[in-house]
Design a protein around this motif. Structure first.
Motif, PDB file in Angstrom:
ATOM      1  N   LEU A  69       0.820  -1.219   0.000  1.00  0.00           N
ATOM      2  CA  LEU A  69       0.000   0.000   0.000  1.00  0.00           C
ATOM      3  C   LEU A  69       0.852   1.266   0.000  1.00  0.00           C
ATOM      4  O   LEU A  69       0.422   2.303  -0.498  1.00  0.00           O
ATOM      5  CB  LEU A  69      -0.925   0.014   1.223  1.00  0.00           C
ATOM      6  CG  LEU A  69      -2.037  -1.022   1.250  1.00  0.00           C
ATOM      7  CD1 LEU A  69      -2.785  -0.950   2.582  1.00  0.00           C
ATOM      8  CD2 LEU A  69      -2.995  -0.847   0.085  1.00  0.00           C
ATOM      9  N   PHE A  70       2.052   1.170   0.577  1.00  0.00           N
ATOM     10  CA  PHE A  70       2.956   2.324   0.673  1.00  0.00           C
ATOM     11  C   PHE A  70       4.325   1.921   0.116  1.00  0.00           C
ATOM     12  O   PHE A  70       5.301   1.784   0.860  1.00  0.00           O
ATOM     13  CB  PHE A  70       3.085   2.795   2.130  1.00  0.00           C
ATOM     14  CG  PHE A  70       1.755   3.103   2.755  1.00  0.00           C
ATOM     15  CD1 PHE A  70       1.073   4.264   2.429  1.00  0.00           C
ATOM     16  CD2 PHE A  70       1.163   2.223   3.655  1.00  0.00           C
ATOM     17  CE1 PHE A  70      -0.164   4.547   2.990  1.00  0.00           C
ATOM     18  CE2 PHE A  70      -0.071   2.491   4.219  1.00  0.00           C
ATOM     19  CZ  PHE A  70      -0.739   3.659   3.883  1.00  0.00           C
ATOM     20  N   PRO A  71       4.407   1.711  -1.194  1.00  0.00           N
ATOM     21  CA  PRO A  71       5.638   1.181  -1.792  1.00  0.00           C
ATOM     22  C   PRO A  71       6.773   2.199  -1.829  1.00  0.00           C
ATOM     23  O   PRO A  71       6.567   3.400  -1.634  1.00  0.00           O
ATOM     24  CB  PRO A  71       5.201   0.815  -3.207  1.00  0.00           C
ATOM     25  CG  PRO A  71       4.076   1.755  -3.500  1.00  0.00           C
ATOM     26  CD  PRO A  71       3.371   1.970  -2.182  1.00  0.00           C
ATOM     27  N   GLU A  72       7.961   1.677  -2.084  1.00  0.00           N
ATOM     28  CA  GLU A  72       9.136   2.529  -2.264  1.00  0.00           C
ATOM     29  C   GLU A  72       8.964   3.363  -3.534  1.00  0.00           C
ATOM     30  O   GLU A  72       8.554   2.835  -4.561  1.00  0.00           O
ATOM     31  CB  GLU A  72      10.401   1.665  -2.383  1.00  0.00           C
ATOM     32  CG  GLU A  72      10.820   1.006  -1.092  1.00  0.00           C
ATOM     33  CD  GLU A  72      11.264   2.015  -0.049  1.00  0.00           C
ATOM     34  OE1 GLU A  72      12.029   2.940  -0.354  1.00  0.00           O
ATOM     35  OE2 GLU A  72      10.824   1.869   1.088  1.00  0.00           O
ATOM     36  N   ALA A  73       9.294   4.619  -3.459  1.00  0.00           N
ATOM     37  CA  ALA A  73       9.131   5.503  -4.612  1.00  0.00           C
ATOM     38  C   ALA A  73      10.152   5.223  -5.704  1.00  0.00           C
ATOM     39  O   ALA A  73       9.842   5.289  -6.892  1.00  0.00           O
ATOM     40  CB  ALA A  73       9.234   6.960  -4.171  1.00  0.00           C
ATOM     41  N   TYR A  74      11.376   4.913  -5.312  1.00  0.00           N
ATOM     42  CA  TYR A  74      12.452   4.768  -6.299  1.00  0.00           C
ATOM     43  C   TYR A  74      13.138   3.422  -6.252  1.00  0.00           C
ATOM     44  O   TYR A  74      14.196   3.240  -6.826  1.00  0.00           O
ATOM     45  CB  TYR A  74      13.500   5.876  -6.095  1.00  0.00           C
ATOM     46  CG  TYR A  74      12.904   7.252  -6.131  1.00  0.00           C
ATOM     47  CD1 TYR A  74      12.429   7.790  -7.312  1.00  0.00           C
ATOM     48  CD2 TYR A  74      12.792   8.012  -4.969  1.00  0.00           C
ATOM     49  CE1 TYR A  74      11.855   9.052  -7.349  1.00  0.00           C
ATOM     50  CE2 TYR A  74      12.229   9.277  -4.993  1.00  0.00           C
ATOM     51  CZ  TYR A  74      11.765   9.781  -6.187  1.00  0.00           C
ATOM     52  OH  TYR A  74      11.198  11.021  -6.216  1.00  0.00           O
ATOM     53  N   GLY A  75      12.566   2.475  -5.539  1.00  0.00           N
ATOM     54  CA  GLY A  75      13.215   1.178  -5.413  1.00  0.00           C
ATOM     55  C   GLY A  75      14.294   1.221  -4.354  1.00  0.00           C
ATOM     56  O   GLY A  75      14.487   2.221  -3.677  1.00  0.00           O
TER      57      GLY A  75
END
Length: 192
Positions: A69-75
């Motif tokens: 639901l709140f993933p990493e923006a840039y990996g």
């Protein structure tokens, strides 16, 4: 209309639901609210504007469903990207959590406002704004359930889609598929 959304005048949508469907949707939305967690309300006497500038977490959630639901923006390939993701999360996650809470609360409130007939049915009518919030909540519910069930694009054989009735995951898989059908028909009603 039974089982799928239809467009209503003014940009809204409506769907017929029975008591069981209402109870399932409400229960799932409440569980989503519990997963997302309570919002940070300003303490008594605290400047409400301070909450606007409050920084969020910089580390990703450890729960796989919350991480979805709140993933990493840039990996997280290298330290520079991890640092950028942490900075992005710090300034955006509180607002994203607040929106997701608002979407799930809209589902609960609209379901609670329904008048169920003697037959156990009700027609849920949503405004355009409520439709968008429902779409967000349906998406979040599917992401959460899909993560818990470990649904992936790699499941080419579709084994999760053909679970035996004795499998304890079957009810959640059925809910996952049903939510997907609701989401699809709601999207279709909002398309020009």
């Amino acid at each position: 209309m039974a089982g799928h959304f239809e467009a209503t005048p003014g940009g809204g949508a409506a769907v017929a639901l029975d008591e069981v469907e209402i109870a399932i949707l409400r229960s799932l939305a409440v569980q989503l609210l519990e997963l997302i967690g309570p919002g940070d309300e300003p303490a008594e006497g605290e400047d409400p504007l301070a909450a606007l500038f409050a920084e969020g977490p910089s580390e990703p959630p450890t729960d796989p469903a919350l991480a979805r639901l709140f993933p990493e923006a840039y990996g997280d390939k290298d330290s520079e990207l991890r640092a950028a993701s942490a900075e992005f999360r710090r300034f955006t996650e509180n607002d994203l959590r607040s929106r997701k809470r608002d979407d799930a609360l809209t589902v609960v409130r609209t379901l609670d406002a329904l008048s169920v007939t003697e037959d156990g049915d009700a027609v849920l009518e949503l405004s355009g704004d409520e439709c968008r919030k429902w779409l967000g909540a349906l998406n979040d519910l599917r992401l959460t359930i899909g993560t818990r069930l470990e649904v992936s694009d790699d499941d080419e054989a579709g084994s999760l889609y053909r679970l035996p009735d004795s499998d304890p995951r079957k009810p959640m898989m059925m809910a996952y598929l049903w939510l997907g059908a609701l989401q699809e028909t709601l999207v279709e009603t909002l398309m020009p």
